[in-house]
Each structure stands twice: as structure tokens, then as C-alpha cells.
Design an enzyme around this catalytic site. Structure first.
Site, PDB file in Angstrom:
ATOM      1  N   GLY A   9       0.698  -1.065  -0.020  1.00 52.56           N
ATOM      2  CA  GLY A   9       0.029   0.016  -0.020  1.00 52.56           C
ATOM      3  C   GLY A   9       1.018   1.285  -0.155  1.00 52.56           C
ATOM      4  N   THR A  11       1.385   3.334  -2.314  1.00 48.66           N
ATOM      5  CA  THR A  11       0.914   4.408  -3.116  1.00 48.66           C
ATOM      6  C   THR A  11       0.471   5.689  -2.728  1.00 48.66           C
ATOM      7  OG1 THR A  11      -1.091   3.324  -3.452  1.00 48.66           O
ATOM      8  CG2 THR A  11       0.449   3.090  -5.156  1.00 48.66           C
ATOM      9  N   VAL A  60      -3.454  -7.112  -2.265  1.00 45.20           N
ATOM     10  CA  VAL A  60      -3.172  -7.893  -1.267  1.00 45.20           C
ATOM     11  C   VAL A  60      -4.254  -8.705  -1.105  1.00 45.20           C
ATOM     12  CG1 VAL A  60      -1.288  -6.628  -0.042  1.00 45.20           C
ATOM     13  CG2 VAL A  60      -3.582  -6.513   0.528  1.00 45.20           C
ATOM     14  N   TYR A 152     -14.224  -2.299  11.322  1.00 46.72           N
ATOM     15  CA  TYR A 152     -12.983  -1.908  10.940  1.00 46.72           C
ATOM     16  C   TYR A 152     -12.252  -2.135  12.311  1.00 46.72           C
ATOM     17  CZ  TYR A 152      -9.115   1.287  10.534  1.00 46.72           C
ATOM     18  OH  TYR A 152      -7.697   1.636  10.606  1.00 46.72           O
ATOM     19  N   LEU A 184      -5.565   9.599  14.926  1.00 46.37           N
ATOM     20  CA  LEU A 184      -5.999  10.380  13.564  1.00 46.37           C
ATOM     21  C   LEU A 184      -4.954  10.515  12.891  1.00 46.37           C
ATOM     22  CD1 LEU A 184      -8.520  13.035  15.315  1.00 46.37           C
ATOM     23  CD2 LEU A 184      -9.113  11.198  13.771  1.00 46.37           C
TER      24      LEU A 184
HETATM   25  C1  8X3 Z   1      -7.326   5.219  12.043  1.00 45.30           C
HETATM   26  C2  8X3 Z   1      -7.479   5.669  13.222  1.00 45.30           C
HETATM   27  O1  8X3 Z   1      -9.270   6.411  15.221  1.00 45.30           O
HETATM   28  O2  8X3 Z   1      -9.859   6.851  12.668  1.00 45.30           O
HETATM   29  O3  8X3 Z   1      -7.206   3.535  12.272  1.00 45.30           O
HETATM   30  O4  8X3 Z   1      -9.867   4.676  13.714  1.00 45.30           O
HETATM   31  S1  8X3 Z   1      -9.261   5.846  13.689  1.00 45.30           S
END
Ligand code: 8X3
Length: 252
Positions: A9, A11, A60, A152, A184
């Protein structure tokens, strides 16, 4: 061949910054990603630093393409010293009971299975050579779930478990494993999360100075360049006005 690093990743965002940081510090670079033009542009830039660069265009999520790319590397490029498992991302911020199946599959296939594929392809050589470093890009999102983060967050919890598991499995070797957990970071992360909605993405970083890809690359390089007897297991790195995945103080 001097030291070799592979960044997935590469790029954009954190991956691109890591590739730059490692190349500046003399690593020959294998940069992988899905966009040939971006890989080529970065390759030109890194080559100008005097290091060798190979670009590998694959996703990937495509196990066969990943295997063919790695197995097809010239012999002198096979001995990879540093693997940065960076490819990944977030899609959507819906409640878990309303989430999008396709988004879920993409996150699970990239963030978990893609990372595993790269590990499976590259770490056996590290174990055999008794040398190497795997840096997984996790997230504060893996420490605790936040509203709408559900899948996520689960994938980044998996990155923590897989980093911890790998660290156990290679503890009899000199291979080191690091899980970097950013908060962030302003990259195209949120634009992708919101399926291209730039206004929504900009709001994520409103009123707070976020981290940059370069900030994270510094952490990656800190771990990689530590003395051989030092294994940086994890780094949690947040913006100053962020305390965890769900506590962000704006306009502080
Ligand atoms: C990225 C950070 O806090 O936006 O993984 O999930 S957050």
C-alpha cells in the site's frame, strides 16, 4: 545486496511516507500497491535517492497475484529485511446492524487476510535467515471499538492478535515484530471511509491537528532502527488532543 524493505500500500498515506523514510535511510525498496502510475512515480522519486527500487502491482486481497509477485522477485531481492504490512483501510461508519456486506468483506480481506498473506509469503525467509522485522500498521481502533467502527475496529484488533501471535511464533529467532497503532492521521483514509465524500472526511480532522503519514513513518523507522536486541512490540501514537479512539477534543 544491502538491506531491503517491502511496503504494501505504498501508493499513498502512511505507506508512501514509510517507503520514503526507509529509502532516505538507505533501504532498497520493494513498493507494492494497486495503482501502477503512483507506484512508478514514487519509484522514480526513490531511485533518485540512490537506492534500488522494484514496483509490484497487485492487490493484497489476491493471494495468487501476491504469491506470483513475491516468488517472481529477482534472487538478490528475495532476502527482504523489513516487511511493512500497511495496506488496509476503513469503509463506512454505519451501525453494525446496518453495515454493508461488501465493505465488510473488503476490510476483512485486506486488513486481515492480505496482511496474513504477505506474512506467510515473506516471513519464512526471515526465519530461515534468522533476521528480519515485520511492522504491522494497526490502529487505536484495535484497542477498543468506537461508534460505527465495529468491523474496522475488529480488523485492527485482529492485527494486534496476529502481531502478538507472530511475535510468539518467531521468538526463537532474531526476527522482530512491531504493531504500530496510529490514531487520527490525515491521509486519504477518511475520504475512502466515506466513499469519496470529501466534506465528511474533512470534518473528521476539523478543530484538531491530526498526525501525518510522516509522523507514523518516524515511528516505523524508530522501531526498525532500534538495536538488534530491542524489540519494540507496540507503539500507540495519537494526536495530542486525542485520548483514545472515541475521545477527541476539538478546538482545544
Ligand atoms: C485510524 C484511526 O481512530 O480513525 O485507524 O480509527 S481511527
Amino acid at each position: 545486496m544491502e538491506r531491503i524493505a517491502l511496503v504494501t500500500g505504498a501508493t499513498s498515506g502512511i505507506g508512501e511516507a514509510c517507503a520514503r523514510k526507509l529509502a532516505v535511510n538507505g533501504y532498497n525498496m520493494i513498493i507494492t500497491g494497486r495503482k501502477a502510475e503512483r507506484l512508478d512515480a514514487l519509484a522514480r522519486e526513490l531511485s533518485a535517492l540512490g537506492v534500488g527500487v522494484i514496483t509490484l502491482e497487485f492487490d493484497v486481497r489476491d493471494r495468487e497475484a501476491a504469491a506470483a509477485a513475491i516468488q517472481g522477485l529477482p534472487a538478490e531481492w528475495q532476502e527482504i529485511d523489513v516487511l511493512v504490512n500497511n495496506a488496509g483501510g476503513a469503509l463506512g461508519l454505519e451501525p453494525e446492524y446496518e453495515g454493508n456486506y461488501e465493505d465488510w468483506d473488503t476490510m476483512i480481506d485486506t486488513n486481515i487476510k492480505g496482511l496474513l498473506t504477505m506474512t506467510r509469503l515473506i516471513v519464512p525467509g526471515m526465519v530461515k535467515r534468522n533476521r528480519g522485522h515485520v511492522v504491522n500498521i494497526g490502529s487505536v481502533a484495535g484497542d477498543a471499538a468506537y461508534a460505527g467502527g465495529n468491523v474496522y475496529c475488529a480488523t485492527k484488533s485482529a492485527v494486534k492478535a496476529l502481531s502478538d501471535g507472530l511475535r510468539i511464533d518467531v521468538a526463537h529467532t532474531s526476527v522482530r515484530v512491531t504493531n504500530i497503532k496510529p490514531g487520527l492521521v490525515e491521509t486519504n483514509f477518511s475520504v475512502i471511509r466515506f466513499h469519496g465524500d470529501k466534506d465528511k472526511a474533512d470534518n473528521v480532522y476539523k478543530g484538531i491537528q491530526p498526525l501525518t503519514g510522516e509522523d507514523i513513518a518516524e515511528m516505523v523507522y524508530f522501531a526498525v532502527s532500534a538495536p538488534a536486541h530491542v524489540q519494540v512490540a507496540e507503539i500507540l501514537v495519537l494526536a495530542t488532543h486525542q485520548a483514545n479512539g472515541s475521545t477527541i477534543v476539538r478546538n482545544a
